[in-house]
Design a protein around this motif. Structure first.
Motif, mmCIF file in Angstrom:
data_model
loop_
_atom_site.group_PDB
_atom_site.id
_atom_site.type_symbol
_atom_site.label_atom_id
_atom_site.label_comp_id
_atom_site.label_asym_id
_atom_site.label_seq_id
_atom_site.Cartn_x
_atom_site.Cartn_y
_atom_site.Cartn_z
ATOM 1 N N PRO A 46 2.752 14.026 4.765
ATOM 2 C CA PRO A 46 3.236 13.420 3.499
ATOM 3 C C PRO A 46 2.068 12.986 2.933
ATOM 4 O O PRO A 46 0.738 11.617 3.332
ATOM 5 C CB PRO A 46 4.658 12.477 4.229
ATOM 6 C CG PRO A 46 4.837 13.550 5.487
ATOM 7 C CD PRO A 46 3.702 13.909 6.373
ATOM 8 N N ALA A 47 2.860 12.425 2.035
ATOM 9 C CA ALA A 47 1.754 11.688 0.958
ATOM 10 C C ALA A 47 2.462 9.343 1.444
ATOM 11 O O ALA A 47 3.836 9.340 1.355
ATOM 12 C CB ALA A 47 1.390 11.516 -0.161
ATOM 13 N N THR A 48 1.133 8.657 1.074
ATOM 14 C CA THR A 48 1.789 7.425 0.778
ATOM 15 C C THR A 48 2.438 7.153 -0.453
ATOM 16 O O THR A 48 2.089 7.148 -0.944
ATOM 17 C CB THR A 48 0.151 6.622 1.008
ATOM 18 O OG1 THR A 48 -0.029 7.269 2.860
ATOM 19 C CG2 THR A 48 0.987 4.860 1.228
ATOM 20 N N ARG A 49 3.613 6.275 -0.122
ATOM 21 C CA ARG A 49 4.599 6.324 -0.974
ATOM 22 C C ARG A 49 3.867 4.987 -2.044
ATOM 23 O O ARG A 49 3.462 3.877 -1.743
ATOM 24 C CB ARG A 49 5.618 6.665 -0.855
ATOM 25 C CG ARG A 49 6.813 6.351 -1.617
ATOM 26 C CD ARG A 49 8.109 5.896 -1.164
ATOM 27 N NE ARG A 49 9.038 6.199 -2.578
ATOM 28 C CZ ARG A 49 10.157 7.621 -2.830
ATOM 29 N NH1 ARG A 49 9.530 8.292 -2.199
ATOM 30 N NH2 ARG A 49 10.755 7.332 -3.721
ATOM 31 N N ARG A 100 4.892 -1.714 4.419
ATOM 32 C CA ARG A 100 5.045 -2.043 5.916
ATOM 33 C C ARG A 100 4.135 -0.538 7.138
ATOM 34 O O ARG A 100 4.774 0.503 6.480
ATOM 35 C CB ARG A 100 5.280 -3.033 5.626
ATOM 36 C CG ARG A 100 6.605 -2.505 6.712
ATOM 37 C CD ARG A 100 7.378 -4.181 7.413
ATOM 38 N NE ARG A 100 8.726 -2.904 7.466
ATOM 39 C CZ ARG A 100 9.419 -2.774 8.805
ATOM 40 N NH1 ARG A 100 8.211 -2.257 9.353
ATOM 41 N NH2 ARG A 100 10.275 -2.387 8.722
ATOM 42 N N THR A 101 3.281 -1.337 7.350
ATOM 43 C CA THR A 101 2.747 -0.109 9.116
ATOM 44 C C THR A 101 3.953 -0.566 10.115
ATOM 45 O O THR A 101 4.499 -2.019 10.152
ATOM 46 C CB THR A 101 2.293 0.002 9.425
ATOM 47 O OG1 THR A 101 1.134 -1.247 9.484
ATOM 48 C CG2 THR A 101 0.766 0.720 7.885
ATOM 49 N N GLU A 151 11.027 3.849 16.795
ATOM 50 C CA GLU A 151 10.784 3.393 16.272
ATOM 51 C C GLU A 151 10.448 1.651 16.328
ATOM 52 O O GLU A 151 10.884 1.261 17.004
ATOM 53 C CB GLU A 151 11.303 3.573 14.739
ATOM 54 C CG GLU A 151 11.588 5.481 14.384
ATOM 55 C CD GLU A 151 13.199 6.052 13.782
ATOM 56 O OE1 GLU A 151 13.730 5.152 13.353
ATOM 57 O OE2 GLU A 151 12.648 6.674 12.562
ATOM 58 N N ASP A 152 9.824 1.490 15.655
ATOM 59 C CA ASP A 152 9.649 -0.006 15.346
ATOM 60 C C ASP A 152 9.272 -0.480 16.452
ATOM 61 O O ASP A 152 10.485 -1.451 17.031
ATOM 62 C CB ASP A 152 10.762 -0.763 14.507
ATOM 63 C CG ASP A 152 10.358 -2.382 14.040
ATOM 64 O OD1 ASP A 152 9.234 -2.750 13.815
ATOM 65 O OD2 ASP A 152 11.368 -3.141 13.542
ATOM 66 N N VAL A 153 8.289 0.267 17.827
ATOM 67 C CA VAL A 153 8.564 -0.626 19.132
ATOM 68 C C VAL A 153 7.404 -1.507 18.815
ATOM 69 O O VAL A 153 6.467 -1.831 18.065
ATOM 70 C CB VAL A 153 7.781 0.918 19.638
ATOM 71 C CG1 VAL A 153 7.478 0.466 21.329
ATOM 72 C CG2 VAL A 153 8.198 1.540 19.463
ATOM 73 N N ASP A 154 7.514 -2.631 19.189
ATOM 74 C CA ASP A 154 6.637 -3.562 20.168
ATOM 75 C C ASP A 154 5.338 -3.492 20.117
ATOM 76 O O ASP A 154 5.308 -2.629 21.502
ATOM 77 C CB ASP A 154 7.004 -4.320 21.216
ATOM 78 C CG ASP A 154 6.641 -5.757 21.434
ATOM 79 O OD1 ASP A 154 5.871 -6.117 21.905
ATOM 80 O OD2 ASP A 154 6.761 -6.712 20.678
ATOM 81 N N ALA A 155 4.281 -3.976 19.983
ATOM 82 C CA ALA A 155 3.290 -3.672 20.184
ATOM 83 C C ALA A 155 2.082 -3.429 21.738
ATOM 84 O O ALA A 155 1.678 -2.847 22.107
ATOM 85 C CB ALA A 155 2.036 -4.157 19.533
ATOM 86 N N PRO A 192 3.966 4.537 7.553
ATOM 87 C CA PRO A 192 3.940 3.747 6.672
ATOM 88 C C PRO A 192 5.800 3.590 6.287
ATOM 89 O O PRO A 192 6.525 4.703 6.661
ATOM 90 C CB PRO A 192 4.024 3.831 5.756
ATOM 91 C CG PRO A 192 3.283 5.135 5.619
ATOM 92 C CD PRO A 192 3.291 5.404 7.053
ATOM 93 N N VAL A 193 6.257 2.275 6.548
ATOM 94 C CA VAL A 193 8.050 2.324 6.290
ATOM 95 C C VAL A 193 7.666 1.203 4.879
ATOM 96 O O VAL A 193 7.469 0.526 4.593
ATOM 97 C CB VAL A 193 9.040 2.157 6.893
ATOM 98 C CG1 VAL A 193 8.625 2.790 8.366
ATOM 99 C CG2 VAL A 193 8.073 0.464 7.452
#
Length: 724
Positions: A61-64, A79-80, A144-148, A170-171
């Motif tokens: 997929p391309a970056t939106r 954002r990532t 998704e959206d996991v703590d670093a 990216p989201v």
């Protein structure tokens, strides 16, 4: 005589030998031709088939692209976030099918093992959701959206997590939160039904990619999405990846530059929220629209209740989705500005005056404004029975006298032949409503726009045909469930009339139409467009949110076409008369209380209040306007559903939006307004809004930027006119 052998057998003749030779040569030629065909013309085809046996394609997929306001501020950006993913084939090669690995992941990220296991199943006809709808060669998203810190635990202990990776993706991010949610839209995964219906999508989507579902995200989805890339993997006979065969990189999506101004949008949302809250009681929803009268560009568009579009990220649960659609929550997915349809009440008198003036009604005479008039066997009254004696049509707009317009509509109805016209009736008021763009979508670049309704003779006949059976039933049986006997008798009489000749355009239909009541409904966007046309001299623009599409590196800019505008069939004299009358409404008419303390000499405002009534509901307040009245730039319309009169609830909202645009503030901006609605003159001091003070304007200079923001080669964005 033919030769024979010693046994008397006949020897093959020359003809037989020649025939045999021909057959051998033909077979050899056919075989040679077939070999040539397979090896030369079909070589590429069979090469692809051969490659397909050991090459697997993966869509990348391309970056939106971002959605920007007119100054380059991000309305929607990317954002990532960290995601934990699994390699399907590596898991399958484990003796236990990857169960131990998934249990280790479940323990670290605190997610039930069973949930992770289900996510690694490939979707199919016999596999229920949740499952993985994408390619088995694509990393399967586990969490998704996991703590670093949790992601680092996995990456530092790779021996415990074979086939598991933590990576950024990216989201969508919405800097304004729940503001402009219906205008911007949201993203959702492409469905199997869409993939089945459109073969072309299969070259762009993997089954886990997102597409625009509402607002400009949906309308400009192709441009924002960009072009997906393709990565070809070499695989062995067991399906294991052995290397990358070829790769076509994706092309990022274009940025959408809109006519929306982020600061004006915030000011509009805040003013509308305060207006809805102060209305209290049964007030259930609200909407506001700000248009550029010179172009039709949407500067702001707000609808309440609203919601945070971030709820769609990562999938939405059924309970939350039901809330977005529920009446109890106010159906926040619905844009009242675009889809809400309401009687426009006295804001519609501009249409009636224009129709009358263009069809013989004098602008120089005075007209009687009694408290009521009788039409047929019914009495039609002014708001709260007020009377104003003899006045001009100018004054009738300023004080919002209903009876003047009732009488005008009744006289024009009789001139047309009443309910049984002999010739083709003029129907000036309903015709003018169509000319103003009511009764059909404006053509704005947003999905699911409402069309409103102009109840003319044709509509009346169609409605009668569709409801006649029920009307005749009620005419016979009455309304036994109605608690008020008098009202039940009235309803039964109406049903009898509807049953027999409900297709007729009656006097009551005409007079109700003249003040924006009855079966007439419009959207706030349609009304804003109509007032913008009055402001700019008669040009009915096609509203637009999008201004331009700019490539991710700024090298390409494509202006978005606005569509051909229409022209109002209204003379300059009539338009100037309307403009003059509307300019006096905030100064001395029904909006005077709301604009007390506003610097009308500096920024004159023209407008009209309106209060829509309906049985069993509280009044809904309107204020339709434009400013500056002497050099119009913005048309602003606000509606508070079941909030009260237009002067008391809607006009203060619009005044506050103008305050935000021009940087005015008042020392008592939260004061209540008790001004009468659009059908009665307000008294001085009904709303002490305080003296305006200069603050920070949302639009310095009082107009939207003419130039586009600049997207630099490195992806950064500069405001219009900003030096590189």
């Amino acid at each position: 005589m033919k030769a024979r052998t010693e046994r008397g057998e006949r020897r093959p003749g020359r003809f037989g030998l020649v025939l045999a030779q021909v057959l051998v040569i033909a077979l050899a030629a056919g075989l040679t031709a077939r070999m040539w065909y397979l090896q030369i013309p079909m070589a590429e085809h069979y090469q692809r088939l051969a490659e397909a046996n050991h090459i697997q394609e993966l869509v990348v997929p391309a970056t939106r692209g971002q959605i920007l306001d007119s100054s380059g501020r991000a309305l929607v950006r990317n954002r990532t976030e960290l995601t934990v993913s699994a390699d399907y084939h590596q898991l399958q090669r484990r003796p236990d099918g990857g169960e131990a690995v998934l249990r280790n992941v479940a323990e670290v990220v605190d997610v039930p093992f069973e949930d992770l296991r289900k996510r690694t199943r490939l979707c199919g006809p016999e596999v229920p959701r949740p499952c993985w709808p994408g390619s088995p060669y694509q990393p399967i998203t586990l969490v998704e959206d996991v703590d670093a810190q949790l992601a680092m635990q996995i990456m530092e202990r790779r021996e415990d997590f074979p086939g598991i990776t933590a990576q950024q993706r990216p989201v969508r991010e919405y800097p304004m939160g729940d503001r402009a949610a219906q205008l911007l839209g949201y993203l959702q995964p492409v469905t199997e039904e869409e993939l089945a219906e459109r073969e072309d999508l299969r070259t762009q989507f993997t089954g886990v990619d997102n597409v625009g579902r509402g607002g400009v995200e949906a309308v400009y989805d192709d441009e924002l999405r960009g072009t997906s890339g393709v990565r070809k993997y070499e695989v062995d006979r067991n399906g294991n990846v052995t290397g990358v065969y070829a790769e076509t990189p994706p092309e990022p999506g274009a940025h959408l530059v809109t006519s929306v101004d982020e600061r004006v949008q915030r000011a509009t949302e805040d003013a509308l929220a305060r207006g809805l809250e102060s209305a209290g009681g049964p007030a259930d929803s609200a909407a506001a629209v700000v248009l550029d009268v010179k172009t039709g560009g949407v500067v702001a568009m707000a609808s309440l209740p609203t919601y945070d579009p971030g709820v769609w990220e990562g999938g939405i649960d059924q309970e939350t989705y039901n809330d977005l659609l529920s009446e109890e929550a106010g159906e926040p997915l619905t844009s009242r500005a675009l889809q809400g349809q309401y009687p426009p009440a006295s804001t519609f008198k501009v249409n009636s005056l224009a129709a009358g003036a263009e069809n013989g009604v004098s602008l120089n005479e005075t007209y009687s404004c009694p408290s009521s008039i009788s039409v047929g066997n019914r009495s039609f009254e002014n708001y709260e029975g007020s009377a104003h004696g003899s006045l001009s049509l100018h004054k009738a707009i300023v004080v919002s006298c209903n009876t003047v317009f009732y009488q005008m509509a009744y006289d024009m109805w009789k001139e047309d032949g009443g309910s049984t016209p002999d010739d083709e009736p003029v129907d000036a008021m309903t015709s003018m409503a169509h000319d103003f763009g009511f009764g059909e979508p404006t053509g704005i670049d947003l999905p699911h726009e409402g069309s409103g309704r102009v109840p003319d003779r044709e509509w009346k006949k169609e409605y009668w045909e569709s409801t006649r059976e029920e009307a005749c039933k009620r005419a016979k049986e009455g309304y036994p469930d109605e608690e008020d006997p008098e009202h039940a008798a009235y309803l039964k009489q109406v049903a009898k009339e509807q049953c027999t000749d409900g297709y007729r355009w009656r006097a009551g239909d005409a007079v109700n139409f003249s003040i924006g009541q009855g079966d007439l409904v419009v959207t706030p966007l349609q009304l804003a467009r109509a007032y913008a046309a009055i402001a700019n001299g008669g040009t009915l623009h096609v509203p637009r949110v999008g201004k331009a599409l700019v490539s991710a590196d700024g090298s390409e800019v494509r202006q978005i076409e606005r569509g051909e505008p229409d022209e109002l069939p209204v003379s300059d004299r009539t338009l100037e008369y309307l403009q003059s009358a509307l300019a006096d409404v905030p100064r001395e008419g029904t909006a005077q209380g709301a604009f007390n303390g506003f610097p009308l000499d500096e920024v004159p405002v023209a407008g009209k209040t309106g209060t829509a009534t309906g049985k069993g509901k509280k009044e809904s307040g309107w204020f339709a306007s434009y400013a500056p009245a002497d050099d119009p730039q913005f048309a602003i319309v606000a509606l508070i559903s079941q909030g009260g009169t237009g002067g008391s609830v809607a006009a203060p909202v619009v005044r506050e939006i103008y305050d935000g645009i021009y940087g005015f503030s008042s020392d008592d901006s939260d004061s209540d307004s008790d001004s009468d609605d659009s059908d009665e003159e307000a008294e001085d001091g009904d709303r002490d809004a305080g003296d305006a003070q200069q603050g920070e304007p949302a639009l310095p200079g009082g107009e939207p930027p003419a130039e586009l923001p600049t997207v630099r080669p490195d992806g950064s964005i500069a405001a219009p006119g900003e030096s590189d």
